[in-house]
Design an enzyme around this catalytic site. Structure first.
Site, PDB file in Angstrom:
ATOM      1  N   TYR A  19      -6.568   6.954   7.627  1.00  7.83           N
ATOM      2  CA  TYR A  19      -7.724   6.122   7.282  1.00  7.83           C
ATOM      3  C   TYR A  19      -8.522   5.729   8.527  1.00  7.83           C
ATOM      4  O   TYR A  19      -9.684   5.321   8.433  1.00  7.83           O
ATOM      5  CB  TYR A  19      -7.280   4.845   6.557  1.00  7.83           C
ATOM      6  CG  TYR A  19      -7.223   4.999   5.052  1.00  7.83           C
ATOM      7  CD1 TYR A  19      -8.367   4.854   4.276  1.00  7.83           C
ATOM      8  CD2 TYR A  19      -6.030   5.279   4.404  1.00  7.83           C
ATOM      9  CE1 TYR A  19      -8.323   4.983   2.903  1.00  7.83           C
ATOM     10  CE2 TYR A  19      -5.976   5.416   3.034  1.00  7.83           C
ATOM     11  CZ  TYR A  19      -7.127   5.266   2.288  1.00  7.83           C
ATOM     12  OH  TYR A  19      -7.089   5.401   0.931  1.00  7.83           O
ATOM     13  N   CYS A  74       0.855  -1.177   0.000  1.00  7.36           N
ATOM     14  CA  CYS A  74       0.000   0.000   0.000  1.00  7.36           C
ATOM     15  C   CYS A  74       0.895   1.231   0.000  1.00  7.36           C
ATOM     16  O   CYS A  74       1.927   1.244   0.680  1.00  7.36           O
ATOM     17  CB  CYS A  74      -0.859  -0.018   1.259  1.00  7.36           C
ATOM     18  SG  CYS A  74      -1.848   1.470   1.431  1.00  7.36           S
ATOM     19  N   ASP A  75       0.479   2.254  -0.749  1.00  8.10           N
ATOM     20  CA  ASP A  75       1.330   3.449  -0.799  1.00  8.10           C
ATOM     21  C   ASP A  75       0.984   4.465   0.289  1.00  8.10           C
ATOM     22  O   ASP A  75       1.653   5.479   0.434  1.00  8.10           O
ATOM     23  CB  ASP A  75       1.264   4.117  -2.181  1.00  8.10           C
ATOM     24  CG  ASP A  75      -0.107   4.692  -2.521  1.00  8.10           C
ATOM     25  OD1 ASP A  75      -0.926   4.856  -1.610  1.00  8.10           O
ATOM     26  OD2 ASP A  75      -0.345   4.992  -3.703  1.00  8.10           O
TER      27      ASP A  75
HETATM   28  P1  NAD Z   1      -8.342   2.239 -12.894  1.00  6.30           P
HETATM   29  O1  NAD Z   1      -9.774   1.847 -12.960  1.00  6.30           O
HETATM   30  O2  NAD Z   1      -7.908   3.489 -13.555  1.00  6.30           O
HETATM   31  O3  NAD Z   1      -7.449   1.042 -13.487  1.00  6.30           O
HETATM   32  C1  NAD Z   1      -7.621  -0.273 -13.176  1.00  6.30           C
HETATM   33  C2  NAD Z   1      -7.489  -1.120 -14.422  1.00  6.30           C
HETATM   34  O4  NAD Z   1      -7.699  -2.481 -14.016  1.00  6.30           O
HETATM   35  C3  NAD Z   1      -8.533  -0.815 -15.509  1.00  6.30           C
HETATM   36  O5  NAD Z   1      -7.889  -0.499 -16.722  1.00  6.30           O
HETATM   37  C4  NAD Z   1      -9.329  -2.112 -15.614  1.00  6.30           C
HETATM   38  O6  NAD Z   1      -9.768  -2.393 -16.930  1.00  6.30           O
HETATM   39  C5  NAD Z   1      -8.329  -3.136 -15.122  1.00  6.30           C
HETATM   40  N1  NAD Z   1      -8.942  -4.385 -14.681  1.00  6.30           N
HETATM   41  C6  NAD Z   1     -10.052  -4.548 -13.921  1.00  6.30           C
HETATM   42  N2  NAD Z   1     -10.291  -5.846 -13.736  1.00  6.30           N
HETATM   43  C7  NAD Z   1      -9.339  -6.534 -14.410  1.00  6.30           C
HETATM   44  C8  NAD Z   1      -9.061  -7.919 -14.584  1.00  6.30           C
HETATM   45  N3  NAD Z   1      -9.847  -8.865 -14.034  1.00  6.30           N
HETATM   46  N4  NAD Z   1      -7.984  -8.274 -15.333  1.00  6.30           N
HETATM   47  C9  NAD Z   1      -7.191  -7.332 -15.895  1.00  6.30           C
HETATM   48  N5  NAD Z   1      -7.405  -6.002 -15.753  1.00  6.30           N
HETATM   49  C10 NAD Z   1      -8.470  -5.611 -15.018  1.00  6.30           C
HETATM   50  O7  NAD Z   1      -7.971   2.263 -11.356  1.00  6.30           O
HETATM   51  P2  NAD Z   1      -6.860   3.101 -10.581  1.00  6.30           P
HETATM   52  O8  NAD Z   1      -7.511   4.217  -9.866  1.00  6.30           O
HETATM   53  O9  NAD Z   1      -5.724   3.395 -11.439  1.00  6.30           O
HETATM   54  O10 NAD Z   1      -6.434   2.068  -9.458  1.00  6.30           O
HETATM   55  C11 NAD Z   1      -5.906   0.790  -9.761  1.00  6.30           C
HETATM   56  C12 NAD Z   1      -5.793  -0.039  -8.516  1.00  6.30           C
HETATM   57  O11 NAD Z   1      -4.727   0.413  -7.717  1.00  6.30           O
HETATM   58  C13 NAD Z   1      -7.034   0.011  -7.621  1.00  6.30           C
HETATM   59  O12 NAD Z   1      -7.250  -1.247  -7.032  1.00  6.30           O
HETATM   60  C14 NAD Z   1      -6.654   0.981  -6.572  1.00  6.30           C
HETATM   61  O13 NAD Z   1      -7.408   0.844  -5.406  1.00  6.30           O
HETATM   62  C15 NAD Z   1      -5.216   0.586  -6.404  1.00  6.30           C
HETATM   63  N6  NAD Z   1      -4.419   1.548  -5.688  1.00  6.30           N
HETATM   64  C16 NAD Z   1      -3.805   1.080  -4.611  1.00  6.30           C
HETATM   65  C17 NAD Z   1      -3.050   1.892  -3.869  1.00  6.30           C
HETATM   66  C18 NAD Z   1      -2.397   1.309  -2.675  1.00  6.30           C
HETATM   67  O14 NAD Z   1      -1.570   1.950  -2.101  1.00  6.30           O
HETATM   68  N7  NAD Z   1      -2.690   0.081  -2.289  1.00  6.30           N
HETATM   69  C19 NAD Z   1      -2.888   3.218  -4.226  1.00  6.30           C
HETATM   70  C20 NAD Z   1      -3.506   3.682  -5.360  1.00  6.30           C
HETATM   71  C21 NAD Z   1      -4.275   2.819  -6.112  1.00  6.30           C
END
Ligand code: NAD
Length: 443
Positions: A266, A171-172
């Protein structure tokens, strides 16, 4: 000696975070050389826009890096060293539901916390396990570094269903907050200090922050947070939306609740749930902010690059999200022994907490993976909160594995954001309808 050059697959190639990650991989290529970047997504059109723009960026700035993108698992996962996963299963349309359905019942509506997080968890588990399986089939020596949320529920699922796989859930948020803390006391960034932290994902506390000479910086940061929370320092980082500023201001109230440590912001969703609901714009949630903000900006910028056939003046830059995952890839590849906060099985690191819980703790990362640093005993307040939250997360994974409505209802009831079993059922039943294409069929 020639440094190893890695082949990177970004799974969720259509993610709004992909261009910043590509910028980071380009910027950092002396420290972490890359020979190939590939994208994988199951949405061909969405990925193509990001990919065509990134192809231009790479051709102009790092033509030596080979680039490709695909929706075919075999093509994408073959010859890969590191998979960087960032899926959003159901995309922003489903995030909007995760936020708005709970709000209708005066319950926190949020991407990863409360009922929204549990609903998103049940959508994410299957597709993340699928990525692990593709990686093991086509590039069995690779590592999967997973950002896909909700990280806590996904991590419990990978611990349980793929216990021997080379996956690290991350997680970032801790690093983003650490960069904000650094700015609060006039330092450059988080690399100017070393921290100790314990908790669950989006549910933790910093216990010490020391500079490289061993001086404790926590009291100085704490004095600032007690007075102001995190304010203008927030907007210099990647969290710019109005609702993020409110979240960061909550650090002030969280400090009253726990003045000894610094709280992950959070925790506001659990400890200040009523205020969060009262102040939220329930018709225009963070999903709407992002659809009209980050998502729009990223896709418009990609289209502009494609139309102009150049990215010389692009506004894409690397960010904290990209730098953390690149640091992790670098530590695994070059055995740097960097200290990083990861989501890992407790196994006694917190001595008075469940051994089989996925907790968020500092680890030392090298080429064989990570070693978890021992924390010892945690106080009753934190332990009690964490026990309730971990039970909720574990019940959600039980529900997915057993296809059990009862377990999912219990997961909702157990969550601190939900006031009663009755409200839990009402929210769950509404969520069940809209999540039908993504959840297992519950009985
Ligand atoms: P986004 O919707 O812009 O991109 C996600 C991509 O995943 C989309 O292009 C979608 O088509 C693809 N996708 C969905 N289901 C899929 C599958 N089964 N197989 C292949 N591709 C699939 O989302 P985003 O805002 O860029 O975020 C992406 C992820 O990163 C989210 O889960 C978000 O919560 C996570 N995130 C995590 C952190 C962290 O620190 N943990 C921080 C930022 C974002």
């Amino acid at each position: 000696m020639n440094k190893k050059k890695s082949s990177i697959l970004i799974a969720g190639g259509g993610s709004t975070y992909t261009p910043s990650l590509v910028m980071m991989l380009i910027e950092d290529r002396e420290r972490f050389p890359v020979r190939k970047i590939k994208f994988y997504d199951n949405d061909e059109q969405r990925q193509a826009v990001i990919a065509k723009a990134c192809a231009i960026i790479l051709a102009e700035r790092a033509p030596e890096i080979e680039f490709d993108y695909s929706t075919d698992p075999k093509e994408a996962f073959t010859d890969v060293d590191i998979v960087m996963a960032q899926l959003r299963v159901g995309k922003y349309a489903m995030r909007e539901q995760d936020e708005k359905i709970p709000f209708k019942h005066n319950v926190v509506g949020q991407e990863t916390c409360g009922p929204g997080g549990l609903a998103y968890g049940l959508r994410s588990i299957g597709p993340v396990l699928e990525l692990v399986d593709y990686m093991e089939k086509y590039s069995p020596d690779a590592w999967l570094l997973n950002y896909s949320n909700p990280a806590a529920v996904v991590a419990e699922a990978t611990r349980r269903f793929r216990p021997n796989s080379k996956i690290i859930n991350i997680c970032d948020m801790p690093v983003c907050l650490e960069d904000i803390m650094a700015r609060v006391i006039g330092l450059r960034d988080r690399k100017d200090f070393e921290t100790s932290y314990f908790g669950l994902n989006h549910f933790g506390w910093w216990t010490s922050i020391k500079d490289h000479d061993g001086n404790d910086l926590l009291p100085k940061i704490s004095t600032h947070v007690k007075k102001y929370g995190y304010t203008e320092q927030t907007q210099q980082g990647q969290h710019k939306e109005t609702s993020w500023l409110e979240t960061m201001l909550a650090a002030k109230e969280l400090h009253e609740i726990e003045p000894t440590f610094l709280s992950n912001t959070y925790l506001k969703y659990y400890l200040m749930a009523d205020e969060t609901v009262a102040h939220a714009d329930k018709q225009y949630t963070r999903a709407n902010e992002i659809i009209d903000g980050r998502e729009k900006i990223v896709f418009e910028e990609c289209q502009r690059i494609i139309n102009n056939q150049t990215a010389k003046d692009t506004l894409f830059v690397s960010n904290e999200h990209a730098s953390f995952i690149t640091d992790l890839a670098c530590a695994l590849t070059f055995n740097t022994k960097e200290r990083m906060i990861l989501i890992v099985e407790n196994n006694g690191a917190i001595s008075n907490f469940n051994h089989d819980a996925m907790v968020e703790l500092p680890c030392i990362v090298g080429k064989d993976g990570y070693e978890v640093l021992s924390i010892g005993e945690i106080p009753t307040f934190q332990k009690g909160l964490m026990e309730q939250q971990i039970a909720s997360e574990k019940l959600a994974v039980d529900a997915w594995g057993q296809k059990s409505y009862q377990k999912l209802w219990q997961a909702f009831i157990m969550n601190k954001t939900i006031p009663s079993a009755k409200v839990a059922k009402e929210i769950l039943d509404e969520m069940l309808e809209v999540n039908a294409p993504y959840w297992p069929e519950l009985h």
